[in-house]
Design an enzyme around this catalytic site. Structure first.
Site, PDB file in Angstrom:
ATOM      1  N   LYS A  95     126.500  -7.921  28.348  1.00 56.62           N
ATOM      2  CA  LYS A  95     127.320  -9.055  28.004  1.00 56.62           C
ATOM      3  C   LYS A  95     127.552  -9.876  29.279  1.00 56.62           C
ATOM      4  CE  LYS A  95     131.494  -9.241  28.963  1.00 56.62           C
ATOM      5  NZ  LYS A  95     132.200  -8.973  30.203  1.00 56.62           N
ATOM      6  N   HIS A 128     134.927  -6.496  24.564  1.00 55.81           N
ATOM      7  CA  HIS A 128     135.644  -5.222  24.705  1.00 55.81           C
ATOM      8  C   HIS A 128     136.800  -5.085  23.707  1.00 55.81           C
ATOM      9  CE1 HIS A 128     133.224  -5.071  28.198  1.00 55.81           C
ATOM     10  NE2 HIS A 128     134.044  -5.668  29.043  1.00 55.81           N
TER      11      HIS A 128
HETATM   12  C1  BG6 Z   1     133.844  -6.694  32.512  1.00 52.42           C
HETATM   13  C2  BG6 Z   1     134.465  -8.038  32.769  1.00 52.42           C
HETATM   14  O1  BG6 Z   1     133.086  -6.722  31.335  1.00 52.42           O
HETATM   15  O2  BG6 Z   1     134.866  -5.721  32.379  1.00 52.42           O
HETATM   16  C3  BG6 Z   1     135.352  -7.997  34.015  1.00 52.42           C
HETATM   17  O3  BG6 Z   1     133.437  -8.995  32.960  1.00 52.42           O
HETATM   18  C4  BG6 Z   1     136.346  -6.873  33.914  1.00 52.42           C
HETATM   19  O4  BG6 Z   1     136.020  -9.245  34.191  1.00 52.42           O
HETATM   20  C5  BG6 Z   1     135.662  -5.560  33.534  1.00 52.42           C
HETATM   21  O5  BG6 Z   1     137.003  -6.752  35.170  1.00 52.42           O
HETATM   22  C6  BG6 Z   1     136.678  -4.480  33.256  1.00 52.42           C
HETATM   23  O6  BG6 Z   1     136.018  -3.256  33.090  1.00 52.42           O
HETATM   24  P1  BG6 Z   1     136.756  -1.884  33.363  1.00 52.42           P
HETATM   25  O7  BG6 Z   1     135.759  -0.853  32.984  1.00 52.42           O
HETATM   26  O8  BG6 Z   1     137.116  -1.877  34.828  1.00 52.42           O
HETATM   27  O9  BG6 Z   1     137.985  -1.872  32.506  1.00 52.42           O
END
Ligand code: BG6
Length: 507
Positions: free
Chosen positions: A158, A250
């Site tokens: 993504k 997400h």
């Molecule tokens: C990514 C986003 O998909 O997920 C980021 O592009 C974000 O902006 C990240 O910081 C967060 O992932 P995690 O696994 O650290 O919660």
């Protein structure tokens, strides 16, 4: 076969995820990029150290720069120290890697890689860890050069597009070369242990299955809070914002896993069919609703963990109307979920990093403890599914405070922390996702129609914002979004459940 019982750490026995994958050629485009260095190579090393990557498998790193194999391998080492592999294991892993300079606009540049793949009958996977603007050109080159065989797989990250139209265009371009069965669209949240555990919690336990509907659930909250700010990603983030960066993928995926009907098998399509049904049942948020059902925020300067931090515009060096925080009241138009709001929120530079799903149950129909006054006040039962950090599940119940005096009630927690309950290390999402690609398991990857349905929910919101809500509300870094986010849920007589609310009554 019965599962291990007891409360101490459990040895889960032989984990089939640890059996070797079939020998493979993994081509990693964007190998010198941030994701590859921070996540992909460490994940592959972990799996190699566990004996999952068989001898004879090759990792072909590809990037635009010109660098020889040894220099590339050396450049990886600092990023691999945290894996904690010994020198022999690290050297064995590095020997699996070679490097090729590839320019998607120059077909001749693929010759070296093509030679390395020539005659190989190993599983072949191409991982595009590059900006989506390159996806189409990369696929065309792989198709025209003959490297994309009918058995090979393509992996994309993504964001897939910035709206439905651009996502369709990108997926069409990929689809000209790779079929749906060959395409693996990563949403790394699906690789997180507790996210998969959500399926187990829901569908392996009678208790929750019976309670999982508007008959017993009052509302659901999904929070993904981050402490980080822009992190030198201005080019990407300014064009995306929190809605496209986090909610489209997400948060909606988490919502689907909470709300989906039980699939009839664990098969990839059985699960993805059910998630799709949820996405399609999301009540659209029209322009007229954006002010009552969504909140946009952008952080200004403040402090996170006691450290002063700059505001978004200061980091960016100019004015911006992009949101770094979003809250949404989502509703799912099905029999199961009618009348149960799903409050979603995500933001950068919030008070603390945590991702959590909170299911709040309805009050008991009649309290026999009402006569006890404040000693008999009942809080609703809540199921708290903590994705990170300290992944685990808590169930907030009412209990009697021990003692022979008057009857007093208090909230207490049934607390299951996976880190304590199981002795196994919790793998990073990419460790599972990369090996699932090599094993040909698509369950944890987004199907094309899911991506499209998610954009179909997001697009009217962005259009509504452009029309009626162009400027985000400001919040100080270190706060959980602007005051309007609190109002969004309090208007309904509810409030956000914050981590500090846990154990509140024990103090
Ligand atoms: C990514 C986003 O998909 O997920 C980021 O592009 C974000 O902006 C990240 O910081 C967060 O992932 P995690 O696994 O650290 O919660």
């Amino acid at each position: 076969m019965s599962a291990p019982t007891g409360t101490g750490p459990q040895d889960p026995g032989q984990d089939p995820g640890r059996s070797p994958v079939p020998p493979f050629d993994l081509v990693l485009f964007g190998a010198t990029g941030d994701l590859a260095g921070r996540k992909l190579f460490p994940a592959l090393l972990h799996r190699d150290a566990e004996g999952v990557l068989p001898e004879g498998s090759r990792i072909h790193a590809a990037g635009r720069g010109h660098i020889d194999d040894d220099a590339f391998r050396r450049s990886l080492e600092p990023g691999l120290v945290n894996v904690g592999a010994d020198r022999a294991t690290l050297d064995r892993f590095l020997r699996k890697i070679d490097y090729f300079s590839v320019d998607f606009d120059d077909p001749a540049s693929i010759t070296g890689l093509a030679k390395a793949l020539e005659g190989s009958d190993r599983t072949r996977a191409f991982y595009l860890s590059v900006a989506p603007g390159y996806f189409a050109r990369a696929c065309t080159l792989l198709g025209e050069s003959g490297l994309a065989t009918p058995q090979s797989r393509i992996v994309v990250e993504k964001p897939i597009g910035h709206d439905l139209a651009s996502a369709t265009e990108i997926m069409d371009a990929i689809g000209k070369v790779f079929t749906e069965k060959q395409t693996y669209r990563i949403d790394h949240y699906l690789g997180k242990e507790t996210v998969q555990n959500l399926l187990v919690l829901r569908f392996a336990n009678t208790l929750f299955g019976k309670l999982w509907s508007n008959a017993d659930i009052d509302h659901v909250q999904i929070t993904v809070a981050e402490e980080v700010g822009l992190e030198s990603r201005a080019g990407y983030y300014e064009g995306a914002g929190a809605l496209r960066d986090m909610v489209q993928n997400h948060l909606l995926q988490l919502l689907c896993l909470v709300a989906m009907e039980p699939p009839n098998t664990l098969g990839a399509d059985a699960i993805r069919d059910e998630k799709l049904r949820v996405l399609k049942a999301l009540r659209p948020i029209a322009a007229a609703d954006v002010l009552s059902r969504t909140v946009r925020g952008q952080y200004r300067r403040g402090s996170v963990n006691g450290q002063p931090v700059k505001g978004y515009e200061d980091e960016l060096g100019r004015e911006s109307q992009i949101e770094t925080f979003v809250a949404i009241k989502a509703e799912i138009d099905t029999w199961r979920w009618a009348g149960v709001p799903f409050y979603l929120r995500t933001g950068k530079r919030m008070a603390e990093k945590f991702s959590e799903i909170v299911i709040t149950f309805r009050p008991v129909p009649h309290s026999i403890f009402a006569s006890l006054g404040s000693d008999g006040e009942l809080s609703p039962n809540r199921l708290i599914i903590r994705l990170q950090p300290d992944d685990g599940v808590k169930f907030i119940t009412m209990a009697k405070i021990p003692g022979s005096g008057r009857l007093r009630l208090r909230e207490t927690e049934l607390d299951l922390r996976f880190g304590q309950a199981f002795i196994d290390r919790s793998p990073d999402a990419y460790e599972r996702l990369l090996t699932d690609v090599l094993r040909g398991q698509q369950t944890l990857f987004m199907r094309r129609d899911e991506v499209e349905a998610a954009w179909a929910f997001i697009d009217p919101i962005t259009a509504g914002w452009a029309e009626r809500y162009p400027a985000p509300h400001r919040y100080a870094a270190g706060q959980n979004g602007p005051a309007q986010a609190i109002a969004l849920i309090e208007r309904d007589g509810r409030s956000w459940f914050e981590p500090q609310d846990l154990g509140r009554s024990e103090g």
